[in-house]
Design a protein around this motif. Structure first.
Motif, PDB file in Angstrom:
ATOM      1  N   ASP A   6      49.445   6.906  47.880  1.00 26.15           N
ATOM      2  CA  ASP A   6      50.271   7.408  48.966  1.00 26.15           C
ATOM      3  C   ASP A   6      50.534   6.295  49.949  1.00 26.15           C
ATOM      4  O   ASP A   6      50.790   6.523  51.104  1.00 26.15           O
ATOM      5  N   HIS A 352      51.060  20.548  50.040  1.00 23.49           N
ATOM      6  CA  HIS A 352      50.724  19.149  50.287  1.00 23.49           C
ATOM      7  C   HIS A 352      51.954  18.253  50.457  1.00 23.49           C
ATOM      8  O   HIS A 352      52.121  17.593  51.470  1.00 23.49           O
ATOM      9  N   HIS A 389      50.163  14.555  52.759  1.00 26.05           N
ATOM     10  CA  HIS A 389      50.793  13.579  51.857  1.00 26.05           C
ATOM     11  C   HIS A 389      51.184  12.284  52.545  1.00 26.05           C
ATOM     12  O   HIS A 389      50.753  11.222  52.111  1.00 26.05           O
TER      13      HIS A 389
HETATM   14 FE   FE2 Z   1      49.342  13.006  48.543  1.00 28.81          FE
END
Ligand code: FE2
Length: 566
Positions: A6, A352, A389
């Motif tokens: 991420d 998410h 996220h």
């Molecule tokens: Fe994520």
């Protein structure tokens, strides 16, 4: 960068971390980042706990099917517990034993779940958990919790995602994750929503159970005293752990029943006061490929005892569409029933990944959610969507409907239809009527070591800009032999929907105070975002180096309002 953390910036994985992990049993993806190709294998289980140790740890609560009368007490132990049980008042409740063997390390994990029903609304209960082979049998772990109030009552909840663990041996873990748990406790919410990417075990694939253990023991500080309700993120998806890779997650959590055979625990809803909470798994609908991945050049080789084949470079665990539409059908039924119910004012969705995020260093927005779910949020007037996220804080204006054909393909500059959500107002008044549009909050601000509080700007018109995934970014071979990479989002759009972005830090916690309104009054939710200024390892805007901090101060407060449904 080869692996998905991420965080597309390679500099976020310091060499010392790679070396530590390589020494601990390296993986293909880490070997790829660290240098030369070398066959890597799991060298056996680390720190194997005594098989006879049934001492409870990682203790946490979730709501039962009816939060006014039921909770589930869950925990784990290093070895198999004998007669695991919870005690509450005079009642002794035997715990259901759930176990699994991690598909990469071969380690067996023992978990226990005591379903406690028949409780009174709005009441405080003390409980203890123990087993015959509890090392603390003389003074077993004990805590208290409170059940949800009945009817149109006021209550508080808190939320963030992307927590990680305080053990900096693990990829993406960081000390802020301990302060984040303390922050939840400082606000004394009825419960906490944990918006996915709990601990990033899949970025530490050879030691997943150890990472989950550090996560569970860290959040026990709060989660043993109030329910923490999670949703799966891309980093809960692990190789060789179930059809969607969610076995580590699903074994540890007992979540409200969704009556979807084969898909228990992946999505659910629960009701508190005049609010319907709906938790969904966006892994099922997003285009982006961001779950478990072996970049290469080495394969990821599971421990011999697992019988599992090496995961070859270029392999990703891509689960878009896994429910075959079952989840979306459930979501529509659930939202429709909620809006029909005259005792429900508010519908709050937890997931998410993001439909509206303009982080430039994070993932950005995903057309999959916009196509599958935003029309339902419009149709049933979802008030608020809570995401993780992207490791920052961003708030949208209320949005309804979409502006067509206003996106641009990054590679060619061609027009692409990103279904850009349409803001119903662009006046940041601080009070928003969410019967007119849905507010999205990005709250990936839990505790990882990779804040993403840098946001996009369209240099041509100085507008805010968001990246948008409009297609799958499956792994492709790089110019380095046997090394694969996944691309960033393929499109951009002017983020006319973006109302507020926190550039001072990527860490924070949102606090929600639900006021059901008097008999003839207007219901409202006061939302205050508190942030931990100075916690960024390096703040991208100022370049200032920081460190984990317990100090959370107010960033902004705003209110949502709507008319009573009855
Ligand atoms: Fe994520």
């Amino acid at each position: 960068m080869p692996e998905n953390t991420d965080d597309p910036r390679p500099s976020r994985l310091p060499m010392s971390r790679r070396q530590v992990l390589a020494g601990a049993g390296s993986t293909g993806l880490l070997a790829a980042a660290a240098g030369p190709a070398k066959a890597t294998t799991v060298r056996g289980r680390r720190a194997r706990a005594a098989a006879s140790d049934g001492t409870p740890e990682q203790i946490h609560l979730t709501w039962g099917d009816n939060p006014t009368s039921s909770v589930v007490i869950s925990w784990a132990s290093p070895g198999r517990a004998n007669r695991p049980r919870a005690r509450i008042g005079q009642r002794v409740i035997p715990a259901e034993v759930r176990t699994y063997t991690d598909g990469i390390s071969g380690e067996t994990v023992w978990t226990y779940h005591a379903r406690v029903g028949g409780l009174r609304p709005g009441a405080t209960y003390a409980y203890a958990v123990t087993a015959d082979n509890d090392g603390n049998a003389a003074d077993p772990f004990s805590a208290t919790f409170r059940t949800a109030p009945q009817g149109r009552a006021a209550f508080r909840f808190t939320s963030f995602g992307d927590l990680a663990t305080p053990n900096t041996s693990w990829v993406l873990s960081y000390g802020q994750s301990a302060y984040a748990v303390e922050a939840v406790e400082s606000f004394q919410p009825l419960f906490h929503l944990l918006n996915g990417d709990l601990c990033y075990a899949n970025l530490n694939p050879t030691v997943q159970p150890e990472v989950w253990r550090d996560f569970g023991n860290n959040n026990q500080t709060s989660a043993a005293s109030r329910p923490w309700m999670p949703c799966p993120g891309n980093h809960e998806v692990e190789f060789y752990n179930g059809p969607q890779g969610l076995t580590s997650y699903l074994t540890r959590y007992t979540l409200p029943e969704n009556h979807a055979p084969g898909f228990g625990g992946r999505w659910y809803s629960f009701r508190i006061g005049s609010v319907l909470f709906v938790s969904v798994d966006a892994d099922d609908v997003v285009y982006q490929d961001a779950a478990a991945f072996v970049a290469g050049p080495a394969a990821l080789t599971p421990a011999a005892g697992t019988g599992h084949q090496p995961v070859q470079p270029g392999t990703s665990f891509y689960i878009r569409g896994y429910s075959g539409g079952v989840q979306t059908a459930w979501l529509e039924r659930t939202l429709a029933a909620g809006r029909r119910d005259e005792s429900v004012d508010w519908i709050i969705v937890q997931m998410h990944q993001c439909a509206l995020s303009s982080s430039s260093t994070g993932n950005g927005s995903d057309l999959g959610i916009r196509q599958e779910w935003l029309p339902l949020f419009d149709k049933y007037q979802v008030d608020l969507v809570l995401n993780g996220h992207d490791h920052d804080y961003e708030r949208s204006f209320p949005v309804r409907g979409a502006d067509a054909n206003v996106g641009r393909e990054v590679a060619t500059g061609a027009t692409v239809n990103t279904l850009r959500p349409h803001p119903v107002t662009t006046t940041d008044s601080g009070v928003f009527d969410t019967s007119q549009g849905t507010v999205h909050l990005i709250l990936g601000c839990g505790g990882t070591d990779a804040p993403l509080d840098e946001y996009g700007t369209d240099t041509a018109d100085d507008q805010r800009q968001a990246k948008v995934f409009t297609q799958a970014d499956r792994p492709v071979l790089t110019s380095t032999p046997d090394v694969y990479a996944r691309a960033a989002a393929d499109a951009v759009e002017d983020a006319t929907w973006s109302a507020r972005r926190d550039t001072s830090t990527g860490y924070g916690i949102a606090v929600f105070d639900v006021d059901p309104g008097a008999e003839s009054g207007q219901p409202s939710i006061k939302i205050t975002h508190y942030h931990a200024v100075g916690a960024d390892p390096v703040n991208p805007a100022s370049g200032v180096k920081g460190a984990p901090t317990p100090d959370y101060t107010e960033f902004e407060t705003f209110r949502l309002v709507r008319t009573r449904s009855s």
